[in-house]
Design a protein around this motif. Structure first.
Motif, PDB file in Angstrom:
ATOM      1  N   PHE A  12       0.845  -1.193   0.000  1.00 23.03           N
ATOM      2  CA  PHE A  12       0.000   0.000   0.000  1.00 23.03           C
ATOM      3  C   PHE A  12       0.883   1.247   0.000  1.00 23.03           C
ATOM      4  O   PHE A  12       1.875   1.343   0.724  1.00 23.03           O
ATOM      5  CB  PHE A  12      -0.911   0.012   1.238  1.00 23.03           C
ATOM      6  CG  PHE A  12      -1.648   1.311   1.432  1.00 23.03           C
ATOM      7  CD1 PHE A  12      -2.798   1.570   0.717  1.00 23.03           C
ATOM      8  CD2 PHE A  12      -1.178   2.286   2.317  1.00 23.03           C
ATOM      9  CE1 PHE A  12      -3.480   2.764   0.891  1.00 23.03           C
ATOM     10  CE2 PHE A  12      -1.850   3.462   2.499  1.00 23.03           C
ATOM     11  CZ  PHE A  12      -3.012   3.710   1.782  1.00 23.03           C
ATOM     12  N   GLN A  13       0.505   2.222  -0.810  1.00 22.61           N
ATOM     13  CA  GLN A  13       1.234   3.489  -0.886  1.00 22.61           C
ATOM     14  C   GLN A  13       0.267   4.573  -1.321  1.00 22.61           C
ATOM     15  O   GLN A  13      -0.520   4.387  -2.263  1.00 22.61           O
ATOM     16  CB  GLN A  13       2.405   3.394  -1.872  1.00 22.61           C
ATOM     17  CG  GLN A  13       3.232   4.669  -1.955  1.00 22.61           C
ATOM     18  CD  GLN A  13       4.437   4.516  -2.863  1.00 22.61           C
ATOM     19  OE1 GLN A  13       4.625   3.463  -3.471  1.00 22.61           O
ATOM     20  NE2 GLN A  13       5.228   5.550  -2.966  1.00 22.61           N
ATOM     21  N   HIS A  14       0.309   5.689  -0.604  1.00 21.50           N
ATOM     22  CA  HIS A  14      -0.489   6.856  -0.957  1.00 21.50           C
ATOM     23  C   HIS A  14       0.423   8.078  -0.910  1.00 21.50           C
ATOM     24  O   HIS A  14       0.803   8.531   0.176  1.00 21.50           O
ATOM     25  CB  HIS A  14      -1.669   7.023   0.009  1.00 21.50           C
ATOM     26  CG  HIS A  14      -2.524   8.219  -0.292  1.00 21.50           C
ATOM     27  ND1 HIS A  14      -3.403   8.262  -1.354  1.00 21.50           N
ATOM     28  CD2 HIS A  14      -2.611   9.427   0.337  1.00 21.50           C
ATOM     29  CE1 HIS A  14      -4.009   9.420  -1.369  1.00 21.50           C
ATOM     30  NE2 HIS A  14      -3.551  10.153  -0.356  1.00 21.50           N
ATOM     31  N   GLU A  15       0.794   8.553  -2.094  1.00 25.64           N
ATOM     32  CA  GLU A  15       1.770   9.634  -2.217  1.00 25.64           C
ATOM     33  C   GLU A  15       3.075   9.206  -1.517  1.00 25.64           C
ATOM     34  O   GLU A  15       3.671   8.201  -1.883  1.00 25.64           O
ATOM     35  CB  GLU A  15       1.197  10.938  -1.665  1.00 25.64           C
ATOM     36  CG  GLU A  15      -0.032  11.418  -2.440  1.00 25.64           C
ATOM     37  CD  GLU A  15      -0.624  12.688  -1.859  1.00 25.64           C
ATOM     38  OE1 GLU A  15      -0.159  13.140  -0.785  1.00 25.64           O
ATOM     39  OE2 GLU A  15      -1.555  13.237  -2.477  1.00 25.64           O
ATOM     40  N   SER A  16       3.516   9.925  -0.474  1.00 26.47           N
ATOM     41  CA  SER A  16       4.735   9.526   0.239  1.00 26.47           C
ATOM     42  C   SER A  16       4.436   8.756   1.513  1.00 26.47           C
ATOM     43  O   SER A  16       5.314   8.574   2.352  1.00 26.47           O
ATOM     44  CB  SER A  16       5.571  10.764   0.584  1.00 26.47           C
ATOM     45  OG  SER A  16       4.822  11.654   1.395  1.00 26.47           O
ATOM     46  N   LEU A  17       3.191   8.290   1.668  1.00 25.48           N
ATOM     47  CA  LEU A  17       2.786   7.559   2.876  1.00 25.48           C
ATOM     48  C   LEU A  17       2.898   6.067   2.614  1.00 25.48           C
ATOM     49  O   LEU A  17       2.361   5.552   1.628  1.00 25.48           O
ATOM     50  CB  LEU A  17       1.345   7.931   3.256  1.00 25.48           C
ATOM     51  CG  LEU A  17       0.860   7.490   4.632  1.00 25.48           C
ATOM     52  CD1 LEU A  17       1.518   8.324   5.712  1.00 25.48           C
ATOM     53  CD2 LEU A  17      -0.651   7.628   4.729  1.00 25.48           C
ATOM     54  N   ARG A  18       3.603   5.350   3.500  1.00 25.04           N
ATOM     55  CA  ARG A  18       3.740   3.908   3.419  1.00 25.04           C
ATOM     56  C   ARG A  18       3.438   3.301   4.785  1.00 25.04           C
ATOM     57  O   ARG A  18       3.664   3.931   5.828  1.00 25.04           O
ATOM     58  CB  ARG A  18       5.170   3.535   3.010  1.00 25.04           C
ATOM     59  CG  ARG A  18       5.528   3.921   1.587  1.00 25.04           C
ATOM     60  CD  ARG A  18       4.735   3.107   0.565  1.00 25.04           C
ATOM     61  NE  ARG A  18       5.005   1.690   0.685  1.00 25.04           N
ATOM     62  CZ  ARG A  18       5.980   1.049   0.039  1.00 25.04           C
ATOM     63  NH1 ARG A  18       6.810   1.735  -0.747  1.00 25.04           N
ATOM     64  NH2 ARG A  18       6.145  -0.251   0.180  1.00 25.04           N
ATOM     65  N   LEU A  19       2.957   2.057   4.762  1.00 26.26           N
ATOM     66  CA  LEU A  19       2.703   1.363   6.024  1.00 26.26           C
ATOM     67  C   LEU A  19       4.027   1.056   6.712  1.00 26.26           C
ATOM     68  O   LEU A  19       5.003   0.663   6.067  1.00 26.26           O
ATOM     69  CB  LEU A  19       1.921   0.073   5.785  1.00 26.26           C
ATOM     70  CG  LEU A  19       0.510   0.231   5.208  1.00 26.26           C
ATOM     71  CD1 LEU A  19      -0.159  -1.127   5.101  1.00 26.26           C
ATOM     72  CD2 LEU A  19      -0.341   1.167   6.043  1.00 26.26           C
ATOM     73  N   LEU A  20       4.044   1.217   8.026  1.00 29.47           N
ATOM     74  CA  LEU A  20       5.264   1.032   8.799  1.00 29.47           C
ATOM     75  C   LEU A  20       5.506  -0.451   9.047  1.00 29.47           C
ATOM     76  O   LEU A  20       4.580  -1.197   9.379  1.00 29.47           O
ATOM     77  CB  LEU A  20       5.158   1.786  10.132  1.00 29.47           C
ATOM     78  CG  LEU A  20       6.428   1.880  10.970  1.00 29.47           C
ATOM     79  CD1 LEU A  20       7.484   2.691  10.256  1.00 29.47           C
ATOM     80  CD2 LEU A  20       6.114   2.501  12.322  1.00 29.47           C
ATOM     81  N   GLN A  21       6.763  -0.877   8.896  1.00 29.91           N
ATOM     82  CA  GLN A  21       7.160  -2.259   9.132  1.00 29.91           C
ATOM     83  C   GLN A  21       8.251  -2.297  10.194  1.00 29.91           C
ATOM     84  O   GLN A  21       9.075  -1.388  10.283  1.00 29.91           O
ATOM     85  CB  GLN A  21       7.675  -2.903   7.843  1.00 29.91           C
ATOM     86  CG  GLN A  21       6.632  -2.985   6.728  1.00 29.91           C
ATOM     87  CD  GLN A  21       7.176  -3.641   5.477  1.00 29.91           C
ATOM     88  OE1 GLN A  21       8.341  -4.004   5.438  1.00 29.91           O
ATOM     89  NE2 GLN A  21       6.330  -3.783   4.465  1.00 29.91           N
ATOM     90  N   ASP A  22       8.245  -3.367  10.976  1.00 31.33           N
ATOM     91  CA  ASP A  22       9.290  -3.525  11.977  1.00 31.33           C
ATOM     92  C   ASP A  22      10.524  -4.166  11.345  1.00 31.33           C
ATOM     93  O   ASP A  22      10.599  -4.361  10.125  1.00 31.33           O
ATOM     94  CB  ASP A  22       8.785  -4.344  13.165  1.00 31.33           C
ATOM     95  CG  ASP A  22       8.260  -5.703  12.738  1.00 31.33           C
ATOM     96  OD1 ASP A  22       8.474  -6.081  11.564  1.00 31.33           O
ATOM     97  OD2 ASP A  22       7.637  -6.379  13.568  1.00 31.33           O
TER      98      ASP A  22
END
Length: 512
Positions: A12-22
Motif C-alpha cells: 500500500f502506498q499513498h503519495e509519500s505515505l507507506r505502512l510502517l514495518q518492523d
C-alpha cells in the motif's frame, strides 16, 4: 469479500505515505473495530505518523455509511474529539480511510493497566464526552451510532478526556438512543459498576429510566458532578499512555535485537580470526630465530663492539655548616584570673488566669404542696403561682393506658428530619403550581441543605433557574428579595451566579 492475509497490505502506498514495518518485515497493527483492519503508517518526507483503516465488508449499506461519514469529516478542518480525516482512497477494491493518530490509547487498554476509576472522575469524563459529541459539527450522533471500540482516552492540556480513535459508524435505527446507551455503558465499564455506592446506583437507575436524549444525560451528569466534586485523581502513574510511543518502542526493541544478532556474527568472525593471527605470528618468530642462529657463526657478519674510554667526574665537597643549639627560654607560668561571680536574677513566674465558672441559679422553682399551703396565706400577692384550673374541654387521660410516654419517645430526630423534607417538597410543589418560581427555588435550596445528594432536587433547581434566566431577559429588574434567593441558590448551582451577573450589569447600564 473474504479476509485478506496481512502481507497483502505491504504494497500500500499513498503519495509519500507507506505502512510502517518492523525489523522483521511485519506490519505494525493498531486496535480497531470489527470488519476493519488498522495499521500504522509513516510519511517518509515529513516523518509524521498516521493510521490507515481498510474496510473489509462487502455490504452495500455498510460501504455507503462508511463513505458518507468519512467524506463528511474530510470537509472538517479540525476537531477536538474526532481524528482528522486526511484522505479517502481505495486499495485492492477495498475503501480505506487515512486519519491522524490520537495521542492517547483505547479505553480498554487504560482500564486494564490502571484499574477502575472513582465514580466522580468517570462522571466528569462521560459528561465532557457527551457535551463534545452533542455540540460537534457535523452532528453525526443523530445520524450514525458510535462504535464502542472507537472510544479512546487522551491527555489534553487540562485533564484527560474521552475521544474517538476512529470514525466507525454502527447500523442502528435510532443512533441517538444507541449513543445514550453507550454513555451509560461507559460509566459502568470505567467504574466497575460498584453496587455498594448507593449514590452512583441511583444515578444509573435515573439515566436508564429517563428519555434517550443526550440533553437529559448531560443535565443529570452535571447535577451529580456538582453534588460530588471529583478529587485530583490524575497523577503521573495513571495518566493515559501514548499508544504511538509504545508501538515505536516495540519496533525499536526489535531493531535492537536484530542489531545484537549482527554483533554476535561479527564477534564470531573475530574469534576465528585471532587464532589464525597467533599461528602466523609464531611461524614468523620461529623463522626469524632460525635465521639469527644460522648466521651467528659467520665472522663477516659479526658486529665488533668498540669500547669507549671511561670518564670519571669529581665534584667538590660542599662546606660543612656548624649549628649551635640556641638557649630555650623558660616556659611562662599561666596565672588563672579569678572568675567573677554572676548575679542570678530570679524572674517571677508567669501569672496564669484562672477561670471560675459559676453555675447560674435556676429561676424556675418547683411548686410543691407545702409551698402552695404557705403561699395560700399570703393573699393575692402570689396569685399567679397557684395552679390554674383545668379546662373542661380537655379529655382526661386513662391511667390504665400507659402509652403516652412511649408515643413521645418514639418520634426521633430522624423522623423530624424526614417530616421537614416532606414539608419542603410539598411547599416547593405548591409554589411551582402557583407559578412562584423564586419561592420554589428557595424551598429547593433549603431541601438541598437537608439532602445534598438529592439528584432530583438539583435537576428541579436547574430547571427553575433556566426559567428565571429566560424571565430576566424580558424583565426590567429583580426585587431585593429575589436577589437574596438567587444568592442562596448560587451556592448550589453556578447558573444563579450568571443570572446575578446579568442583573447587576443591567443595573449598571441603567445608572450610567
Amino acid at each position: 469479500m473474504s479476509a485478506e492475509p496481512q502481507h497483502s497490505f505491504e504494497y500500500f502506498q499513498h503519495e509519500s505515505l507507506r505502512l510502517l514495518q518492523d525489523s522483521c518485515g511485519r506490519l505494525v497493527s493498531i486496535p480497531t473495530g470489527s470488519g476493519q483492519e488498522g495499521y500504522l503508517a509513516v510519511n517518509r518526507e515529513s516523518g509524521k505518523h498516521s493510521q490507515v483503516r481498510f474496510l473489509k465488508s462487502g455490504d452495500g449499506k455498510t460501504l455507503a455509511a462508511f463513505r458518507s461519514i468519512w467524506n463528511s469529516f474530510l470537509k472538517v478542518e479540525g476537531s477536538e474529539i474526532c481524528p482528522q480525516v486526511e484522505a479517502v482512497t481505495v486499495f485492492d477494491a477495498m475503501p480505506c480511510c487515512i486519519t491522524s493518530l490520537p495521542k492517547g490509547e483505547p479505553v480498554n487498554h487504560f482500564v486494564n493497566r490502571n484499574g477502575d476509576l472513582p465514580p466522580e472522575v468517570a462522571v466528569r469524563l462521560v459528561l465532557e464526552f457527551a457535551k463534545s459529541i452533542r455540540t460537534h459539527n457535523p452532528t453525526f450522533y443523530r445520524q450514525f451510532a458510535i462504535s464502542p471500540e472507537s472510544v479512546w482516552i487522551a491527555r489534553t492540556s487540562g485533564q484527560p478526556r474521552l475521544v474517538l480513535g476512529e470514525i466507525s459508524p454502527v447500523n442502528h435505527p435510532d443512533p441517538e438512543a444507541h449513543n445514550v446507551e453507550l454513555c451509560i455503558e461507559l460509566l459502568k465499564y470505567l467504574t466497575g459498576n460498584p453496587l455498594s455506592d448507593s449514590r452512583f446506583q441511583r444515578l444509573l437507575n435515573q439515566l436508564s429510566s429517563g428519555p434517550r436524549k443526550l440533553e437529559f444525560i448531560e443535565r443529570s451528569l452535571e447535577c451529580f458532578a456538582e453534588a460530588n466534586p471529583a478529587a485530583n485523581y490524575w497523577m503521573g502513574f495513571n495518566d493515559p499512555a501514548c499508544l504511538l510511543e509504545r508501538i515505536i518502542t516495540a519496533e525499536s526493541a526489535a531493531r535492537l535485537a536484530a542489531r545484537d544478532a549482527e554483533n554476535a556474527l561479527v564477534e564470531t568472525a573475530k574469534k576465528s580470526f585471532w587464532p589464525a593471527l597467533i599461528a602466523t605470528t609464531i611461524a614468523v618468530g620461529a623463522f626469524m630465530t632460525f635465521c639469527i642462529i644460522k648466521f651467528a657463526g659467520d665472522p663477516d657478519l659479526q658486529i665488533q663492539k668498540i669500547e669507549k674510554p671511561r670518564v670519571q667526574y669529581v665534584r667538590q665537597a660542599p662546606p660543612v655548616k656548624v649549628y649551635q643549639k640556641a638557649a630555650q627560654p623558660a616556659p611562662a607560668k599561666v596565672v588563672k584570673a579569678p572568675v567573677a561571680k554572676q548575679k542570678v536574677v530570679v524572674q517571677p513566674a508567669e501569672q496564669t488566669e484562672v477561670v471560675v465558672i459559676e453555675s447560674a441559679p435556676v429561676s424556675n422553682p418547683r411548686v410543691t404542696p407545702l409551698l402552695k399551703s404557705i403561699l395560700a396565706d399570703t393573699g393575692d400577692l402570689f396569685e399567679g403561682v397557684r395552679e390554674r384550673p383545668k379546662s373542661e374541654w380537655l379529655i382526661p387521660t386513662d391511667p390504665k393506658k400507659n402509652t403516652s410516654k412511649k408515643q413521645l419517645t418514639s418520634f426521633t430526630a430522624e423522623d423530624a428530619r424526614a417530616l421537614k423534607i416532606l414539608e419542603l417538597k410539598k411547599a416547593a410543589t405548591e409554589a411551582k403550581a402557583n407559578n412562584q418560581i423564586f419561592e420554589a427555588i428557595h424551598y429547593e435550596v433549603a431541601l438541598l441543605r437537608f439532602q445534598p445528594d438529592s439528584i432530583d432536587a438539583r435537576i428541579r433547581l436547574h430547571d427553575y433557574l433556566c426559567e428565571v434566566q429566560h424571565m430576566a431577559i424580558n424583565r426590567n429588574e429583580i426585587s431585593n428579595e429575589e436577589v437574596e434567593i438567587l444568592v442562596e441558590a448560587s451556592q448550589e448551582n453556578a447558573k444563579a451566579k450568571d443570572i446575578l451577573t446579568q442583573h447587576y450589569w443591567k443595573v449598571a447600564q441603567q445608572n450610567f
